[in-house]
Design an enzyme around this catalytic site. Structure first.
Site, PDB file in Angstrom:
ATOM      1  CG  HIS A  62      18.973  43.559  35.045  1.00  0.00           C
ATOM      2  ND1 HIS A  62      19.187  44.368  33.976  1.00  0.00           N
ATOM      3  CD2 HIS A  62      20.211  43.201  35.487  1.00  0.00           C
ATOM      4  CE1 HIS A  62      20.490  44.510  33.762  1.00  0.00           C
ATOM      5  NE2 HIS A  62      21.139  43.809  34.659  1.00  0.00           N
ATOM      6  CE  LYS A 104      29.474  47.579  33.123  1.00  0.00           C
ATOM      7  NZ  LYS A 104      28.333  46.771  33.537  1.00  0.00           N
ATOM      8  NE  ARG A 163      25.050  37.887  33.203  1.00  0.00           N
ATOM      9  CZ  ARG A 163      25.774  38.790  32.586  1.00  0.00           C
ATOM     10  NH1 ARG A 163      25.313  39.357  31.491  1.00  0.00           N
ATOM     11  NH2 ARG A 163      26.954  39.157  33.046  1.00  0.00           N
ATOM     12  CB  SER A 179      22.891  46.414  29.700  1.00  0.00           C
ATOM     13  OG  SER A 179      22.134  46.036  30.831  1.00  0.00           O
TER      14      SER A 179
HETATM   15  N1  COA Z   1      20.227  39.415  33.351  1.00  0.00           N
HETATM   16  C1  COA Z   1      20.748  40.054  32.302  1.00  0.00           C
HETATM   17  N2  COA Z   1      21.888  40.761  32.366  1.00  0.00           N
HETATM   18  C2  COA Z   1      22.513  40.797  33.541  1.00  0.00           C
HETATM   19  C3  COA Z   1      22.024  40.150  34.661  1.00  0.00           C
HETATM   20  C4  COA Z   1      20.827  39.424  34.544  1.00  0.00           C
HETATM   21  N3  COA Z   1      20.288  38.777  35.555  1.00  0.00           N
HETATM   22  N4  COA Z   1      22.871  40.374  35.684  1.00  0.00           N
HETATM   23  C5  COA Z   1      23.859  41.134  35.215  1.00  0.00           C
HETATM   24  N5  COA Z   1      23.636  41.393  33.919  1.00  0.00           N
HETATM   25  C6  COA Z   1      24.508  42.150  33.029  1.00  0.00           C
HETATM   26  C7  COA Z   1      24.337  43.626  33.128  1.00  0.00           C
HETATM   27  O1  COA Z   1      23.362  44.093  32.237  1.00  0.00           O
HETATM   28  C8  COA Z   1      25.709  44.123  32.773  1.00  0.00           C
HETATM   29  O2  COA Z   1      25.836  44.178  31.374  1.00  0.00           O
HETATM   30  P1  COA Z   1      26.868  45.167  30.677  1.00  0.00           P
HETATM   31  O3  COA Z   1      28.232  44.831  31.220  1.00  0.00           O
HETATM   32  O4  COA Z   1      26.712  44.848  29.266  1.00  0.00           O
HETATM   33  O5  COA Z   1      26.420  46.554  31.048  1.00  0.00           O
HETATM   34  C9  COA Z   1      26.635  43.028  33.256  1.00  0.00           C
HETATM   35  O6  COA Z   1      25.840  41.900  33.399  1.00  0.00           O
HETATM   36  C10 COA Z   1      27.317  43.369  34.547  1.00  0.00           C
HETATM   37  O7  COA Z   1      26.383  43.554  35.585  1.00  0.00           O
HETATM   38  P2  COA Z   1      26.066  44.883  36.443  1.00  0.00           P
HETATM   39  O8  COA Z   1      25.430  44.330  37.621  1.00  0.00           O
HETATM   40  O9  COA Z   1      25.263  45.881  35.736  1.00  0.00           O
HETATM   41  O10 COA Z   1      27.375  45.665  36.668  1.00  0.00           O
HETATM   42  P3  COA Z   1      28.710  45.411  37.344  1.00  0.00           P
HETATM   43  O11 COA Z   1      28.993  43.966  37.484  1.00  0.00           O
HETATM   44  O12 COA Z   1      29.666  46.211  36.608  1.00  0.00           O
HETATM   45  O13 COA Z   1      28.500  46.121  38.773  1.00  0.00           O
HETATM   46  C11 COA Z   1      28.191  46.325  41.105  1.00  0.00           C
HETATM   47  C12 COA Z   1      28.134  45.459  39.859  1.00  0.00           C
HETATM   48  C13 COA Z   1      27.392  47.590  40.966  1.00  0.00           C
HETATM   49  C14 COA Z   1      27.557  45.455  42.169  1.00  0.00           C
HETATM   50  C15 COA Z   1      29.658  46.623  41.466  1.00  0.00           C
HETATM   51  O14 COA Z   1      30.285  47.251  40.380  1.00  0.00           O
HETATM   52  C16 COA Z   1      29.783  47.503  42.701  1.00  0.00           C
HETATM   53  O15 COA Z   1      29.413  47.124  43.773  1.00  0.00           O
HETATM   54  N6  COA Z   1      30.331  48.704  42.511  1.00  0.00           N
HETATM   55  C17 COA Z   1      30.569  49.676  43.594  1.00  0.00           C
HETATM   56  C18 COA Z   1      32.004  49.661  44.081  1.00  0.00           C
HETATM   57  C19 COA Z   1      32.206  48.479  44.992  1.00  0.00           C
HETATM   58  O16 COA Z   1      31.725  48.425  46.099  1.00  0.00           O
HETATM   59  N7  COA Z   1      32.951  47.478  44.496  1.00  0.00           N
HETATM   60  C20 COA Z   1      33.133  46.237  45.228  1.00  0.00           C
HETATM   61  C21 COA Z   1      34.391  46.198  45.992  1.00  0.00           C
HETATM   62  S1  COA Z   1      35.804  46.256  44.908  1.00  0.00           S
END
Ligand code: COA
Length: 161
Positions: free
Chosen positions: A16, A40, A91, A129
């Site tokens: 990140h 989560k 990634r 993570s």
């Molecule tokens: N390096 C290392 N790890 C990374 C990374 C990077 N550059 N980018 C992402 N990751 C990992 C994260 O650690 C996470 O790991 P985990 O699943 O083991 O916890 C995983 O990749 C997913 O990424 P993350 O960005 O933390 O979460 P997400 O993909 O679940 O959420 C949001 C992304 C917050 C942008 C999304 O859920 C969101 O916008 N939510 C709000 C509701 C919404 O508007 N939804 C969209 C319309 S449906």
């Protein structure tokens, strides 16, 4: 130009931070947006996650990065803070399908909103993570994936130091 880097950050990893550092160099302002209520089962509370990010930002010496939290739709948060650019890290190809879907949905819900993808550095392309927490739970070495401070806090949580 103000950009949003959203995620759960449970906890923030070097992967990140690689993305944050690179975008802070390219844009005027970066808002790290921490998702309040994710499906989560988080290890760290919202405040702890924000605090860990704050320390990283300080240690990296990034002056144009702020941290906020959001609940509900990301586009509503984007409207609230007046930004139309979301940054996500890619990634691997497996990230692409999911990210593409979300990017399309977000741009439908908020006209003019753009999602920019940055390719993760190869050395961070396989970490998440959850994987870091799993390695830590078996007392494995996580120093390649997270900072010393984050590693300490994970260990405190998982095995009481
Ligand atoms: N390096 C290392 N790890 C990374 C990374 C990077 N550059 N980018 C992402 N990751 C990992 C994260 O650690 C996470 O790991 P985990 O699943 O083991 O916890 C995983 O990749 C997913 O990424 P993350 O960005 O933390 O979460 P997400 O993909 O679940 O959420 C949001 C992304 C917050 C942008 C999304 O859920 C969101 O916008 N939510 C709000 C509701 C919404 O508007 N939804 C969209 C319309 S449906």
């Amino acid at each position: 130009m103000k950009v949003i880097y959203p995620g759960s950050f449970d906890p923030i990893t070097k992967g990140h931070m690689d993305i944050i550092e690179r975008i802070s160099d390219k844009f005027d302002e970066v808002v790290v947006a921490v998702l309040v209520n994710s499906e989560k089962n988080n290890l760290f509370t919202l405040e702890e996650r924000k605090q860990l990010i704050k320390q990283e930002i300080k240690d990296y010496g990034l002056k144009n990065v702020t941290i906020e939290s959001f609940d509900g739709l990301l586009i509503e948060f984007a409207k609230k803070i007046g930004s139309k650019i979301i940054v996500r890290g890619l990634r691997a190809i497996s990230d692409y399908e999911y990210e593409l879907q979300i990017a399309h949905i977000n741009s439908k819900l908020y006209e003019g909103l753009e999602t920019i993808f940055l390719v993760s550095k190869a050395e961070y392309s396989y970490i998440s993570s959850s994987v870091v927490k799993e390695v830590a739970s078996y007392k494995g070495d996580i120093s390649t994936f997270v900072s010393e401070n984050v590693a300490e806090k994970i260990m405190d949580k998982l095995i009481g130091g």
